[in-house]
Motif scaffolding. Structure first.
Motif, PDB file in Angstrom:
ATOM      1  N   LYS D   2     -53.448 -53.348  -6.223  1.00  0.00           N
ATOM      2  CA  LYS D   2     -53.212 -52.164  -7.042  1.00  0.00           C
ATOM      3  C   LYS D   2     -52.464 -51.129  -6.204  1.00  0.00           C
ATOM      4  CE  LYS D   2     -55.022 -53.039 -11.069  1.00  0.00           C
ATOM      5  NZ  LYS D   2     -54.754 -54.479 -10.819  1.00  0.00           N
ATOM      6  N   GLU D  16     -57.200 -56.413  -4.161  1.00  0.00           N
ATOM      7  CA  GLU D  16     -58.127 -56.499  -5.304  1.00  0.00           C
ATOM      8  C   GLU D  16     -59.562 -56.274  -4.847  1.00  0.00           C
ATOM      9  OE1 GLU D  16     -57.419 -56.278  -8.415  1.00  0.00           O
ATOM     10  OE2 GLU D  16     -55.313 -56.637  -7.976  1.00  0.00           O
ATOM     11  N   LYS D  30     -64.386 -50.333  -8.705  1.00  0.00           N
ATOM     12  CA  LYS D  30     -64.746 -50.532 -10.119  1.00  0.00           C
ATOM     13  C   LYS D  30     -64.195 -49.400 -11.002  1.00  0.00           C
ATOM     14  CE  LYS D  30     -69.238 -48.260  -9.919  1.00  0.00           C
ATOM     15  NZ  LYS D  30     -70.691 -48.340  -9.887  1.00  0.00           N
ATOM     16  N   GLU D  33     -60.589 -50.256 -11.471  1.00  0.00           N
ATOM     17  CA  GLU D  33     -60.564 -51.359 -12.442  1.00  0.00           C
ATOM     18  C   GLU D  33     -60.718 -50.822 -13.858  1.00  0.00           C
ATOM     19  OE1 GLU D  33     -59.810 -55.109 -13.250  1.00  0.00           O
ATOM     20  OE2 GLU D  33     -59.982 -54.306 -11.210  1.00  0.00           O
TER      21      GLU D  33
END
Lengths: 238, 238, 238, 238
Positions: D2, D16, D30, D33
């Motif tokens: 990312k 990741e 998280k 995400e």
């Protein structure tokens, strides 16, 4: 002399009492006289011209010149980086068509600019320019600076020569301490060879890229002069 | 005054009779005096310095200055494109820290440079510079050129102002026919707004990109000054 | 197709089986065939030509073009700063004579380049170019991007339009997050107006000045292309 | 991976499932995400970050690099003037930290880029970059191109070497007719020495000066990168 500028910005330099004859018609001297500086005259073909008093920049722009004539930006930079002013003792070589000489003469007068040129044909063109524009404070000589410099106590030595490094040994007795050498060269390789022999000098090399803009549309001109010369400025330290 | 230049090219300007105290040691005035111009002096820390007579370019480089101080290339170009010489009648605004003023003063002397500045704090810095370096031919005034120009028959008006177009109407009675306005602006949008009101003038706008080279390795410097200002040169036609 | 290059570097593009007829003489197709790629052929006037297989850069340099055709340096930069590669989903406007389209098509194939043009006459010239050079992966449409964009999930939108800022609102649903807008404009004022509406984008504006050198004499060319366009690269953040 | 971009445009590349820890606070994987691509996350210090999918340009900008790493403008120009596209057979030397290699790999894939580097330490850094960013189509080798080229039928040979002229004899059997050599050199003297041996090639040498602008105030940046390298593009004629 009078300077006429037409609607397209073209300049016409006229001796006193001369009529203008150009592609855009004819104007009589007496009409120019009557209009006076700041006035407007019209040719028999209906073109309008502003009447002005010419100055040194007009003389330079209208002088006879060779293909590699120096630009005003380089003249301004050379004079500026050499620290020239009224009274400066300047020696220049080669004269070429004398454009830089004329510029220097207007800066240092009443002092003379000493200018050397190897080729008699070039010196002749330059002298015609000096005479035509009434520039008296130039000492134009035929000679080769690679052979030596006869002068002493110079404030600046300005070179537009193929092998400028060959002049450096002669600066020993001719350029005063603190005085400056400014050399103009088309190739950076010339600048390198000059820099190689500049021991005892502070020096820098640069180029100046002048870029004209269309101010109204805020964009640079499509075509430009991409290169004139590299300038090396060296100051004598001892 | 004396100018000392160390092995790295750093410059130190010393009042007459003053000792040098710097990071690289101390040198007594009497030792500098004894070495004389062109001589070499050594500090108590073993650093060597060349002794020179300072000139106007040294004064400009050592003057107190603000963050946006004008560069020598712009001074040379402004003076060159304005056609300045000894005796030219020049008006300048704003004074800022007076660097361009000093440059102009050395070109036009014995004539005075007239310089306007709105802010008293800037004018004070500029005057300290003029005094420190003994530059007498400057007429430094507090005032706003947007309000008008009191002088007449000027050869050149040189502007480093935020809104140069507001001065143009006042050139009517103050700039002589054939005289030149040169304006220096960071943004091309300022040049556009100036060009918009230049009716009755021949004008051009350009920028000069100065690029330093490492002459020995024949490559440009990695870092450079990418921009100073756009110059607009306008000549009054009527 | 075959590409012939003469001793001066002039390029001649020939359809299969075609004879060459030019100012420097005639060459029969069968002689070109016999010489083959890498071979040398001679015209009936004694001129020599190298025989090559043309590629996309030859097609672009020999395509029909308008006066403001994009240069290879801008194509390389646009493609590079947009991050294009095989498979990228690209939309372009306006097509113009299709030179950038051809360049993009060779980068993103097998994906199609979608290209919009308002003027049918321009689109026709572009389509003739695509057909002549066998470029199949172009989706050429007549339409005005100011009215909207029908596509979704685009990786890049590339603009050569007079008012690029009018396209920005339509990027909302069509350019993917992280995708890039690259806009090419002759005037910095267009870049400003575009930048004004780029909220929600990271963006930068620059120009690229390409300067050719004479390598043998180590000096830049005297004449150069001073300006093509300003590039604004904007990346969609949300 | 990312990509997070903060309010100042700073980029953070995250594997990741990794949390972000930086000067501006911490963000849990998280939460990144949950926000997803195009979303906004906030650190525990109240800083906001946009979440994006990184692409090849992000990888290049965040890769480990040496002091003389190539710029994106040169990558775009080299690839553009070499005529590269998906499937092109390219050989490059020296690898350095592998930035140009990565750029080339994204253009020519699924073809491999063959890249040579003399120094093992440099090759190691480059390979770490390729691995970290998942760039598989690179054939990284230790070797010296001055000694010879083992490949045949190459479309392009791209050099960033100190003495590029020493590679030219080896192009005889390795670069296809019509293929291109592109060489990048800091000094124009290197370009000259290369040009001196380019018999049988059409060639040109140029530099690209990239100039960033502040679009909002319509002025160039004060500081700029004045020089990266000269590019020589040579096309094999026989």
């Amino acid at each position: 002399m009078k300077l006429l500028i037409d609607e397209k910005g073209r300049k016409y330099l006229l001796g006193e009492g001369k009529d203008l004859h150009c592609n855009y018609g004819m104007i009589r001297a007496k009409d120019i006289e009557k209009a006076g500086v700041g006035g407007l005259v019209e040719s028999n073909k209906g073109r309008k011209f502003n009447v002005l008093e010419p100055d040194i920049l007009d003389f330079i722009s209208k002088a006879k010149r060779g293909p590699q004539a120096m630009t005003l930006k380089d003249m301004g930079l050379i004079s500026g980086y050499a620290g020239l002013e009224s009274g400066s003792r300047v020696l220049e070589a080669g004269t070429g068509s004398g454009l830089l000489t004329m510029y220097l003469a207007h800066i240092v007068r009443p002092a003379d600019v000493i200018t050397y040129e190897v080729r008699e044909d070039h010196a002749r063109v330059a002298r015609e320019n000096f005479e035509r524009f009434g520039i008296g404070n130039v000492d134009s000589r035929i000679g080769d600076l690679y052979d030596g410099i006869g002068e002493e106590g110079l404030d600046a030595v300005l070179l537009d020569l193929t092998e400028p490094w060959r002049v450096v040994p002669h600066l020993e007795g001719s350029l005063r301490v603190g005085g400056r050498l400014v050399s103009y060269s088309p190739s950076i390789n010339q600048s390198r060879q000059l820099a190689d022999v500049l021991e005892g000098y502070m020096h820098e090399t640069f180029e100046c890229i002048l870029r004209h803009w269309k101010a109204d549309t805020m964009r640079p001109d499509t075509r430009m002069l991409g290169h004139t010369g590299f300038l090396t400025v060296a100051r004598k330290l001892k």
